[in-house]
Design a protein around this motif. Structure first.
Motif, mmCIF file in Angstrom:
data_model
loop_
_atom_site.group_PDB
_atom_site.id
_atom_site.type_symbol
_atom_site.label_atom_id
_atom_site.label_comp_id
_atom_site.label_asym_id
_atom_site.label_seq_id
_atom_site.Cartn_x
_atom_site.Cartn_y
_atom_site.Cartn_z
ATOM 1 N N UNK A 1 5.648 3.494 10.740
ATOM 2 C CA UNK A 1 6.690 4.122 11.561
ATOM 3 C C UNK A 1 6.429 3.834 13.036
ATOM 4 N N UNK A 2 5.176 3.955 13.451
ATOM 5 C CA UNK A 2 4.835 3.736 14.855
ATOM 6 C C UNK A 2 5.058 2.285 15.264
ATOM 7 N N UNK A 3 4.899 1.370 14.322
ATOM 8 C CA UNK A 3 5.136 -0.050 14.608
ATOM 9 C C UNK A 3 6.615 -0.403 14.496
ATOM 10 N N UNK A 4 7.438 0.598 14.111
ATOM 11 C CA UNK A 4 8.888 0.424 13.922
ATOM 12 C C UNK A 4 9.189 -0.604 12.828
ATOM 13 N N UNK A 5 8.349 -0.620 11.805
ATOM 14 C CA UNK A 5 8.541 -1.510 10.667
ATOM 15 C C UNK A 5 9.458 -0.842 9.642
ATOM 16 N N UNK A 6 10.477 -1.566 9.200
ATOM 17 C CA UNK A 6 11.390 -1.017 8.197
ATOM 18 C C UNK A 6 10.680 -0.744 6.873
ATOM 19 N N UNK B 1 9.984 6.187 0.782
ATOM 20 C CA UNK B 1 10.849 6.413 -0.376
ATOM 21 C C UNK B 1 10.062 6.266 -1.672
ATOM 22 N N UNK B 2 9.202 5.279 -1.727
ATOM 23 C CA UNK B 2 8.426 5.065 -2.943
ATOM 24 C C UNK B 2 7.446 6.188 -3.223
ATOM 25 N N UNK B 3 6.832 6.714 -2.195
ATOM 26 C CA UNK B 3 5.807 7.737 -2.380
ATOM 27 C C UNK B 3 6.370 9.158 -2.386
ATOM 28 N N UNK B 4 7.377 9.419 -1.538
ATOM 29 C CA UNK B 4 7.857 10.785 -1.354
ATOM 30 C C UNK B 4 9.343 10.990 -1.651
ATOM 31 N N UNK B 5 10.016 9.966 -2.133
ATOM 32 C CA UNK B 5 11.450 10.096 -2.407
ATOM 33 C C UNK B 5 11.757 11.189 -3.414
ATOM 34 N N UNK B 6 11.003 11.254 -4.490
ATOM 35 C CA UNK B 6 11.222 12.284 -5.512
ATOM 36 C C UNK B 6 10.955 13.680 -4.979
ATOM 37 N N UNK B 7 9.923 13.806 -4.183
ATOM 38 C CA UNK B 7 9.573 15.087 -3.582
ATOM 39 C C UNK B 7 10.700 15.572 -2.665
ATOM 40 N N UNK B 8 11.183 14.698 -1.803
ATOM 41 C CA UNK B 8 12.271 15.060 -0.887
ATOM 42 C C UNK B 8 13.555 15.363 -1.654
#
Length: 185
Positions: free
Chosen positions: A10-15, A22-29
């Protein structure tokens, strides 16, 4: 990828940060959003808005616990979406019942005094949570943070719905007593 690696993206502004999140926390969210909204499409939109909010917040913010940060964003965004569609009139989700249950313990305000009271209430609330046994705290947070239904909580812990309801009632009573002792009620 670990959480610090995701935050670095995120800090490097990488997409790639969005894809990893999404892969790690998508289900949680999604689970948090769906508990509030009770609608698949709205929950999916809230999750996407959560990723956007994270993108816009990181930097300058650097959360110490990414899970909690994303959960808080997803919850806030979902509640805002719920309010926007006037779900009270349509009877949506667990949020109506959960907020009514907590309403007798917590008050709000937006003026300076109200903001001070809110901060003191948050401090007292966190101190109160630290006093609870793990199971009682987990049940309380699942109900009032994640907005899980009593039925889901009972199934998760192997309790009856009646036991969960009683446990929540007792915990709310303890919270009310704690807040009175702190002179916040």
């Amino acid at each position: 990828m670990d959480d610090n690696g995701i935050i670095d993206l995120f800090w490097k502004r990488s997409e790639q940060a969005i894809a990893e999140t999404a892969g790690k926390y998508g289900g949680y969210c999604y689970r948090i959003a769906y508990q509030v909204l009770s609608n698949r499409e709205d929950a999916e939109e809230s999750v996407n808005d959560t990723y956007l909010a994270a993108w816009n917040s990181l930097p300058p913010h650097r959360p110490s616990v990414l899970t909690a940060f994303l959960g808080k964003l997803a919850r806030r965004i979902s509640i805002d979406r719920w309010r926007g569609r006037e779900a009270c009139k349509r009877g949506g989700g667990e949020i109506v019942v959960a907020l009514e249950e907590l309403g007798e313990c917590v008050a709000g305000g937006r003026d300076v005094e109200g903001e001070f009271l809110r901060k003191e209430t948050v401090r007292a609330f966190n101190a109160f949570l630290d006093t609870l046994p793990d199971t009682e705290r987990d049940v309380f947070l699942l109900r009032y943070f994640s907005l899980d239904s009593v039925r889901d909580i009972a199934g998760r812990f192997g309790f009856t719905e009646s036991k969960v309801t009683s446990m929540l009632h007792r915990t709310r009573s303890k919270l009310r007593s704690h807040l009175k002792k702190e002179e916040l009620l």
